[in-house]
Design a protein around this motif. Structure first.
Motif, short mmCIF file in Angstrom:
data_model
loop_
_atom_site.label_atom_id
_atom_site.label_comp_id
_atom_site.label_asym_id
_atom_site.label_seq_id
_atom_site.Cartn_x
_atom_site.Cartn_y
_atom_site.Cartn_z
N GLN A 1 -37.93 18.68 23.33
CA GLN A 1 -37.77 17.52 22.45
C GLN A 1 -38.84 16.45 22.60
N GLY A 2 -39.64 16.52 23.63
CA GLY A 2 -40.63 15.48 23.87
C GLY A 2 -40.08 14.40 24.78
N PHE A 3 -40.96 13.60 25.32
CA PHE A 3 -40.57 12.57 26.27
C PHE A 3 -39.71 11.47 25.64
N GLU A 4 -40.10 11.05 24.46
CA GLU A 4 -39.43 9.89 23.84
C GLU A 4 -38.01 10.19 23.37
N ARG A 5 -37.75 11.39 22.90
CA ARG A 5 -36.43 11.72 22.36
C ARG A 5 -35.39 12.00 23.43
N VAL A 6 -35.83 12.24 24.64
CA VAL A 6 -34.91 12.58 25.73
C VAL A 6 -34.59 11.32 26.52
N THR A 7 -33.31 11.06 26.71
CA THR A 7 -32.90 9.90 27.51
C THR A 7 -32.52 10.35 28.92
N VAL A 8 -32.44 9.39 29.80
CA VAL A 8 -31.98 9.66 31.17
C VAL A 8 -30.58 10.25 31.12
N ALA A 9 -29.73 9.72 30.25
CA ALA A 9 -28.37 10.24 30.12
C ALA A 9 -28.38 11.71 29.67
N ASP A 10 -29.28 12.07 28.77
CA ASP A 10 -29.40 13.46 28.33
C ASP A 10 -29.74 14.38 29.50
N VAL A 11 -30.70 13.94 30.31
CA VAL A 11 -31.14 14.75 31.45
C VAL A 11 -29.99 14.92 32.45
N MET A 12 -29.34 13.85 32.79
CA MET A 12 -28.26 13.92 33.77
C MET A 12 -27.10 14.78 33.26
N LYS A 13 -26.79 14.66 31.99
CA LYS A 13 -25.73 15.50 31.41
C LYS A 13 -26.12 16.98 31.47
N ALA A 14 -27.36 17.28 31.10
CA ALA A 14 -27.84 18.66 31.15
C ALA A 14 -27.83 19.21 32.58
N ALA A 15 -28.02 18.32 33.55
CA ALA A 15 -28.01 18.72 34.97
C ALA A 15 -26.59 18.80 35.53
N GLY A 16 -25.62 18.37 34.72
CA GLY A 16 -24.23 18.41 35.17
C GLY A 16 -23.89 17.30 36.15
N LEU A 17 -24.64 16.19 36.05
CA LEU A 17 -24.44 15.06 36.96
C LEU A 17 -24.16 13.80 36.14
N THR A 18 -23.69 12.77 36.80
CA THR A 18 -23.40 11.52 36.09
C THR A 18 -24.65 10.68 35.94
N HIS A 19 -24.69 9.93 34.86
CA HIS A 19 -25.81 9.07 34.56
C HIS A 19 -26.04 8.04 35.66
N GLY A 20 -24.98 7.54 36.24
CA GLY A 20 -25.07 6.52 37.27
C GLY A 20 -25.81 6.95 38.51
N GLY A 21 -25.86 8.22 38.78
CA GLY A 21 -26.54 8.71 39.98
C GLY A 21 -28.04 8.85 39.84
N PHE A 22 -28.56 8.66 38.65
CA PHE A 22 -29.98 8.89 38.39
C PHE A 22 -30.89 8.12 39.33
N TYR A 23 -30.61 6.84 39.53
CA TYR A 23 -31.51 5.99 40.30
C TYR A 23 -31.48 6.27 41.80
N GLY A 24 -30.59 7.13 42.23
CA GLY A 24 -30.63 7.61 43.60
C GLY A 24 -31.71 8.67 43.80
N TYR A 25 -32.22 9.20 42.69
CA TYR A 25 -33.23 10.26 42.73
C TYR A 25 -34.61 9.82 42.23
N PHE A 26 -34.62 8.91 41.24
CA PHE A 26 -35.86 8.50 40.61
C PHE A 26 -35.85 7.00 40.36
N LYS A 27 -37.05 6.39 40.39
CA LYS A 27 -37.17 4.94 40.19
C LYS A 27 -36.96 4.55 38.72
N SER A 28 -37.39 5.43 37.82
CA SER A 28 -37.36 5.11 36.40
C SER A 28 -37.54 6.41 35.60
N LYS A 29 -37.44 6.31 34.29
CA LYS A 29 -37.72 7.47 33.45
C LYS A 29 -39.19 7.88 33.60
#
Length: 189
Positions: free
Chosen positions: A26-54
């Motif tokens: 989909q490209g970088f712009e169309r994909v959100t952090v929430a999309d990535v976390m959902k696809a990974a089977g994880l919650t959106h809130g946990g993202f910043y424990g792994y990465f500083k930003s998109k």
């Protein structure tokens, strides 16, 4: 609940794999952090424990997916596989360079550095099996072949004419095979 180091590493790997597929599709712009976390089977809130930003996720995803691959590549076999309809239709699981190369130009310096490092590594792997008598000739053959493959893949993917798409792939395969057999000859204009 505390997560083990092993689970953190596994989750991070899962996030990078999911992001790689989504970004390519989909490209970088169309994909959100929430999309990535959902696809990974994880919650959106946990993202910043792994990465500083998109932006950090993008750079680390590029580094991750571009580091994959064998240490050595047989250029002739690779060309056949790369320039296939199967690969052309598998954008999400296919070549990161063809899917995201032009978008990376507008990304952070870290993302561009990851793409550049991946490019250098891939050229080196291709150079090992490229035709040529010297290291310079092998590198030239690898760069020319890789550039032709990526360009053909991009054009074959954006074409809405299946016959033209297949022709682009087939003619580029033939051109690379022909170039491999004529290397070392002087080219005049």
């Amino acid at each position: 609940m505390k997560v083990s180091r092993e689970q953190v590493a596994a989750n991070r790997q899962t996030i990078l794999e999911a992001a790689g597929r989504l970004f390519r599709a989909q490209g970088f712009e169309r994909v959100t952090v929430a999309d990535v976390m959902k696809a990974a089977g994880l919650t959106h809130g946990g993202f910043y424990g792994y990465f500083k930003s998109k932006d950090d996720l993008i750079a680390q995803t590029l580094a991750h997916v571009l580091a994959e691959g064998p240490a050595e590549i047989d250029l002739a076999r690779y060309t056949e596989s790369y320039l296939s309809q199967r690969h052309c239709q598998n954008i999400a699981g296919g070549c990161t360079t063809a899917a995201l190369g032009s978008e990376t130009t507008r990304q952070t310096p870290e993302a561009r550095a990851a793409m550049t490092k991946g490019l250098r590594q891939h050229i080196e792997r291709l150079s090992r099996s490229a035709k040529g008598k010297t290291a310079t000739e092998k590198r030239r053959a690898a760069i020319g072949s890789w550039s032709a493959m990526v360009g053909a893949m991009i054009m074959a993917r954006f074409s809405d004419d299946p016959k033209l798409s297949e022709e682009l792939l087939a003619q580029t395969r033939a051109w690379i095979a022909g170039a491999a057999t004529s290397r070392g000859r002087t080219v005049t204009r």
